[in-house]
Design a protein around this motif. Structure first.
Motif, PDB file in Angstrom:
ATOM      1  N   UNK A  84      18.568 -60.136 -50.369  1.00  0.00           N
ATOM      2  CA  UNK A  84      18.243 -61.068 -51.465  1.00  0.00           C
ATOM      3  C   UNK A  84      16.735 -61.306 -51.520  1.00  0.00           C
ATOM      4  N   UNK A  85      16.075 -61.186 -50.362  1.00  0.00           N
ATOM      5  CA  UNK A  85      14.613 -61.371 -50.322  1.00  0.00           C
ATOM      6  C   UNK A  85      13.892 -60.061 -50.650  1.00  0.00           C
ATOM      7  N   UNK A  86      14.640 -59.025 -51.026  1.00  0.00           N
ATOM      8  CA  UNK A  86      14.015 -57.764 -51.448  1.00  0.00           C
ATOM      9  C   UNK A  86      13.632 -56.854 -50.298  1.00  0.00           C
ATOM     10  N   UNK A  87      14.220 -57.084 -49.116  1.00  0.00           N
ATOM     11  CA  UNK A  87      13.861 -56.275 -47.942  1.00  0.00           C
ATOM     12  C   UNK A  87      14.998 -55.283 -47.657  1.00  0.00           C
ATOM     13  N   UNK A  88      14.638 -54.002 -47.578  1.00  0.00           N
ATOM     14  CA  UNK A  88      15.665 -52.997 -47.286  1.00  0.00           C
ATOM     15  C   UNK A  88      16.200 -53.223 -45.879  1.00  0.00           C
ATOM     16  N   UNK A  89      17.524 -53.194 -45.744  1.00  0.00           N
ATOM     17  CA  UNK A  89      18.123 -53.506 -44.447  1.00  0.00           C
ATOM     18  C   UNK A  89      19.322 -52.603 -44.186  1.00  0.00           C
ATOM     19  N   UNK A  90      19.413 -52.091 -42.962  1.00  0.00           N
ATOM     20  CA  UNK A  90      20.550 -51.248 -42.600  1.00  0.00           C
ATOM     21  C   UNK A  90      21.609 -52.088 -41.909  1.00  0.00           C
ATOM     22  N   UNK A  91      22.744 -52.271 -42.588  1.00  0.00           N
ATOM     23  CA  UNK A  91      23.847 -53.026 -42.003  1.00  0.00           C
ATOM     24  C   UNK A  91      24.720 -53.554 -43.117  1.00  0.00           C
ATOM     25  N   UNK A  92      25.964 -53.961 -42.779  1.00  0.00           N
ATOM     26  CA  UNK A  92      26.869 -54.488 -43.802  1.00  0.00           C
ATOM     27  C   UNK A  92      26.582 -55.953 -44.127  1.00  0.00           C
ATOM     28  N   UNK A  93      27.024 -56.357 -45.321  1.00  0.00           N
ATOM     29  CA  UNK A  93      26.931 -57.767 -45.693  1.00  0.00           C
ATOM     30  C   UNK A  93      27.909 -58.572 -44.839  1.00  0.00           C
ATOM     31  N   UNK A  94      27.782 -59.890 -44.949  1.00  0.00           N
ATOM     32  CA  UNK A  94      28.677 -60.778 -44.207  1.00  0.00           C
ATOM     33  C   UNK A  94      30.148 -60.495 -44.550  1.00  0.00           C
ATOM     34  N   UNK A  95      30.424 -60.267 -45.840  1.00  0.00           N
ATOM     35  CA  UNK A  95      31.814 -60.030 -46.259  1.00  0.00           C
ATOM     36  C   UNK A  95      32.333 -58.717 -45.658  1.00  0.00           C
ATOM     37  N   UNK A  96      31.474 -57.687 -45.603  1.00  0.00           N
ATOM     38  CA  UNK A  96      31.927 -56.409 -45.040  1.00  0.00           C
ATOM     39  C   UNK A  96      32.000 -56.478 -43.515  1.00  0.00           C
ATOM     40  N   UNK A  97      31.180 -57.347 -42.915  1.00  0.00           N
ATOM     41  CA  UNK A  97      31.169 -57.489 -41.450  1.00  0.00           C
ATOM     42  C   UNK A  97      32.448 -58.156 -40.929  1.00  0.00           C
ATOM     43  N   UNK A  98      33.255 -58.727 -41.845  1.00  0.00           N
ATOM     44  CA  UNK A  98      34.531 -59.325 -41.431  1.00  0.00           C
ATOM     45  C   UNK A  98      35.429 -58.325 -40.713  1.00  0.00           C
ATOM     46  N   UNK A 287      34.115 -51.953 -35.340  1.00  0.00           N
ATOM     47  CA  UNK A 287      32.836 -52.630 -35.177  1.00  0.00           C
ATOM     48  C   UNK A 287      31.978 -52.213 -36.356  1.00  0.00           C
ATOM     49  N   UNK A 288      31.047 -53.075 -36.714  1.00  0.00           N
ATOM     50  CA  UNK A 288      30.277 -52.814 -37.945  1.00  0.00           C
ATOM     51  C   UNK A 288      28.824 -52.521 -37.616  1.00  0.00           C
ATOM     52  N   UNK A 289      28.629 -51.850 -36.489  1.00  0.00           N
ATOM     53  CA  UNK A 289      27.297 -51.605 -35.937  1.00  0.00           C
ATOM     54  C   UNK A 289      27.416 -50.477 -34.940  1.00  0.00           C
ATOM     55  N   UNK A 290      26.279 -50.026 -34.423  1.00  0.00           N
ATOM     56  CA  UNK A 290      26.289 -49.005 -33.392  1.00  0.00           C
ATOM     57  C   UNK A 290      26.883 -49.620 -32.116  1.00  0.00           C
ATOM     58  N   UNK A 291      27.616 -48.834 -31.348  1.00  0.00           N
ATOM     59  CA  UNK A 291      28.144 -49.327 -30.077  1.00  0.00           C
ATOM     60  C   UNK A 291      27.034 -49.435 -29.044  1.00  0.00           C
ATOM     61  N   UNK A 292      27.263 -50.287 -28.077  1.00  0.00           N
ATOM     62  CA  UNK A 292      26.344 -50.435 -26.950  1.00  0.00           C
ATOM     63  C   UNK A 292      27.216 -50.396 -25.701  1.00  0.00           C
TER      64      UNK A 292
END
Ligand code: AMP
Ligand code: GLY
Length: 426
Positions: A84-98, A287-292
């Motif tokens: 929303x602040x115009x910054x490119x970001x790699x990751x899902x939105x809050x709704x997709x992170x569910x 998981x909605x991110x890279x594993x660790x």
């Protein structure tokens, strides 16, 4: 390119290390980063939940994009805020992170979209869950899972009613995982071989990462309680061609299509935790991110430019990116503090990291360390991830443990059998 990473674990150290291998990257900033990133990234102390401060930093530094490592800021909506602040970001939105932040959402979603998973029931109160467990119709073993985020520790495979009742008490009554225990799931226990299947997606194109396998239990032979992950390996034969096609068509594509159809398109890194059972593939979790520590074996096997991969994902042109993976295998052994995944001591001096890294095919990624001058100290449950790459799995295992043997700190624990499953025929 100038890139900002959010996070402080071994996964984020690995991302910074990989980005700095790109000729296109001029600087990496990490919020808050860790003691091992000196020389790779500029660490900026800031609260990862303070999205306004992160957006201001990203704007002030004119970063090209932001990479979000851990699940907590994703679940709290960091991507929505930064985009929303115009910054490119790699990751899902809050709704997709569910898909990760609510196991009840994920199970119901899988049911709606016909994605294979274990049978389950969800519960809102402890009494109802306990009544179900005491019923003579309930069969054991079964699995009790806190609904929300619990750093990989909110899942109990219970062999008896006693163990399951204790898990419900810890999750819902003692609230060991806080609000994550508002709801819970009781599901059928699956037998089989586990595998992690991780893909990058811009919502249109799906780019699979090298396959990896985690070792979640604290002790050898998968004994003892689950942890965030005690080690991983990556090799090409974890999922054969047919199996991989099945995972794509029965799991990954339905998730991407289903999330889009439900108004929460998925963009970022999607991780399916799978059980390969006699009846076929079943999903244990998303998981909605890279594993660790999956990241610690996947990125070292990526030969093409990671900064370019991430940029093309953020700009929704992943179809143009050509990924090249190094043949062979990678192994990561996690060194942890005595007591982990329970309470553990901190502040023990670590020696031998530089000696371990004399092998050009080994790298030591910091997960929980602090630095005072040149000295490095333990500062977390999982302390270091020691990775080695080689032409085949047996050689990568040998190389990783040779590096581990150079490192020492008081109370250091680690598994001796990381990768051994991959050597057995199954
Ligand atoms: P999860 O966080 O849901 O992946 O669960 C953590 C670990 O618990 C998995 O990696 C499995 O080892 C185990 N687990 C979870 N669900 C099941 C299940 N339905 N059957 C057997 N083991 C499970
Ligand atoms: N290693 C498992 C995870 O990252 O969730």
């Amino acid at each position: 390119m100038k890139i900002l990473i959010i996070g402080s674990g071994g996964r984020e150290h690995t991302m910074a290390w990989k980005l700095r291998r790109s000729p296109k990257v001029t600087e990496v900033i990490c919020v808050p980063g860790n003691g091992g990133m000196a020389g790779l990234a500029r660490c900026v102390a800031a609260n990862t939940e303070d999205f306004k401060a992160i957006a201001e930093l990203a704007r002030k530094e004119r970063v090209d994009y932001v990479l979000v490592g851990p699940e907590a800021p994703l679940a709290a909506g960091v991507v929505d805020h930064l985009k929303a602040a115009g910054i490119k970001t790699l990751g899902p939105t809050r709704a997709a992170a569910l898909l990760e932040s609510s196991k009840v959402f994920a199970k119901d979603f899988m049911t709606r979209h016909n994605i294979p998973t274990a049978g389950y029931k969800d519960f809102h109160d402890a009494e109802a869950a306990m009544e179900h467990l005491r019923s003579t119709k309930t069969e054991y073993p079964l699995v009790v899972k806190a609904d929300g985020l619990a750093a990989g520790k909110g899942v109990v495979v219970a062999k008896s009613a006693g163990e399951a009742l204790d898990a419900v008490k810890r999750i819902m009554i003692d609230r060991e995982f806080g609000d994550a225990g508002d709801r819970l799931i009781i599901e059928d226990c699956l037998q089989g071989i586990e595998a992690s299947y991780i893909v990058f997606t811009d919502g249109k194109t799906v780019l699979p990462a090298a396959a990896a396998r985690d070792h979640k239990a604290i002790f050898d032979n998968d004994e003892g309680p689950n942890t965030g992950g005690m080690g991983t390996y990556s090799s090409d034969d974890i999922l054969g061609g047919e199996l991989e096609k099945e995972v794509m068509s029965r799991v990954i594509q339905p998730v991407i299509d289903g999330m889009r159809a439900e108004g929460a398109p998925f963009q970022g890194i999607l991780y399916a935790g799978l059980m390969l059972t006699a009846k076929g593939i079943m999903v244990l979790e998303f998981n909605v991110r890279m594993g660790d520590p999956e990241c610690q074996v996947i990125l070292p096997r990526l030969e093409s430019d990671f900064a370019e991969l991430a940029a093309s994902l953020c700009e929704e042109r992943l179809a143009d990116y050509k990924a090249v993976w190094r043949p062979g295998a990678a192994v990561c052994v996690v060194l942890a503090s005595k007591g982990y995944p329970g309470p553990y001591e901190k502040g023990k001096e670590i020696t031998g990291i530089e000696t371990a890294e004399e092998d050009p095919q080994a790298a030591v990624f910091h997960a929980g360390t602090s630095r005072k001058g040149d000295a490095v100290f333990t500062d977390g449950g999982r302390v270091l991830g020691v990775t080695a790459v080689d032409g085949d799995l047996a050689s990568a295992i040998k190389r990783a443990y040779a590096a581990v043997d150079k490192i020492h700190f008081d109370g250091m624990i680690f598994r001796r059998d990381i990768g051994a499953k991959g050597l057995r025929k199954h």
